[in-house]
Design an enzyme around this catalytic site. Structure first.
Site, short mmCIF file in Angstrom:
data_model
loop_
_atom_site.label_atom_id
_atom_site.label_comp_id
_atom_site.label_asym_id
_atom_site.label_seq_id
_atom_site.Cartn_x
_atom_site.Cartn_y
_atom_site.Cartn_z
N SER A 16 -99.01 -16.92 0.03
CA SER A 16 -99.41 -17.70 -1.26
C SER A 16 -100.48 -18.73 -1.18
CB SER A 16 -97.98 -18.34 -1.70
OG SER A 16 -97.13 -17.45 -2.25
N LYS A 28 -101.69 -25.77 -0.26
CA LYS A 28 -100.97 -24.71 -0.62
C LYS A 28 -100.41 -24.26 0.61
CE LYS A 28 -99.35 -21.94 -3.62
NZ LYS A 28 -98.14 -22.07 -2.54
N GLY A 44 -97.70 -21.20 2.23
CA GLY A 44 -97.71 -19.62 2.09
C GLY A 44 -96.66 -19.26 3.07
#
Length: 272
Positions: free
Chosen positions: A56, A204, A206
């Site tokens: 992600s 971000k 992931g």
């Protein structure tokens, strides 16, 4: 899965030892903090040159593509509604409507896939190449022609922590071939976290797993990323944290990565 990604996975699967860090056993770790303006590493520790699926964290690059193409308008526009044909995971079925800010913060895969389908394969592939993003392989799973919606999800696309820093540096220095609007709206959309000593962190996560020699997901090898930038008093740094677990864990690898980065970043930056 590409040969380079498969080789890296097999290398870790064959590793005979792991070390403890923060209560979790890791087969591989990397932490990089760099100056956002120059790209110079302020701290680089661990194995940082091996490529793994971005999972992600690729939503960061997807946001840039979405805002540059005009498909995405702002952190709260467009709002897309969940449909049965999206085949959302059980977790994501709770998200009936999603905007770009929710998409980034809560990692909604179906929103990513609707965005890439609106881009189309050629435009999507061109962006990945122009961004010089990792191995730039968006072919997807062998023989399945699913790269447009699956390439970054433990499939063909792979990137190293060093290359994550390279992408972040190009983003922060406005060196990607995209509009100023794409930069500003992406910066406004990425989730924000507070770290010690007044550092504001934008990043971000992931999560995923490596695959075994037969190409099956191996839940004893959880993958966790946290990448982004941080700022304090006019100073700005970029960072990438990766950990590959050596045992099955109930907590996603991305949460370990984020917790570790938020805890360590002020110390790593102030050491320089």
């Amino acid at each position: 899965m590409t040969k380079s990604l498969a080789a890296a996975c097999l290398l870790l699967l064959a590793a005979g030892s792991a070390h403890a860090s923060g209560g979790q056993n890791y087969a591989l770790e990397c932490t990089i903090v760099a100056d956002a303006r120059t790209g110079e590493a302020l701290h680089r520790e661990g194995t940082c040159d091996q490529r793994f699926a971005p999972a992600s964290t690729f939503k960061f690059a997807l946001a840039v593509m979405g805002f540059d193409s005009g498909i995405l308008k702002s952190p709260h526009d467009p709002v897309w509604k969940l449909k049965p044909e999206f085949h959302a995971s059980k977790r994501e079925q709770a998200y009936k409507t999603v905007d770009p800010a929710i998409w980034e913060k809560d990692s909604i895969v179906w929103y990513s896939q609707q965005l890439t389908m609106k881009l189309g394969m050629k435009r999507f592939s061109d962006y990945v190449t122009e961004f010089d993003y990792g191995n730039m392989d968006v072919s997807g799973d062998p023989g399945k022609a699913n790269g447009l919606t699956r390439a970054w999800l433990m499939s063909s696309l792979a990137i190293s922590p060093d290359e994550q820093i390279g992408f972040l540096h190009r983003f922060k220095t406005r060196s990607l071939p995209v509009s100023e609007q794409a930069y500003r709206q992406t910066e406004a959309t990425i989730a924000t976290f507070d770290a010690d000593d007044g550092w504001k962190v934008h990043g971000k996560t992931g999560s995923g797993w490596l695959r075994d020699k037969n190409g099956k997901i191996d839940e004893t090898r959880p993958l966790g990323w946290f990448v982004g930038w941080a700022e304090k008093d006019g100073r700005e740094v970029i960072f990438a944290r990766l950990n590959i677990g050596a045992e099955k864990s109930e907590k996603p690898g991305s949460i370990y990565a984020r917790e570790k980065m938020l805890a360590d970043l002020p110390r790593l930056v102030e050491a320089k």
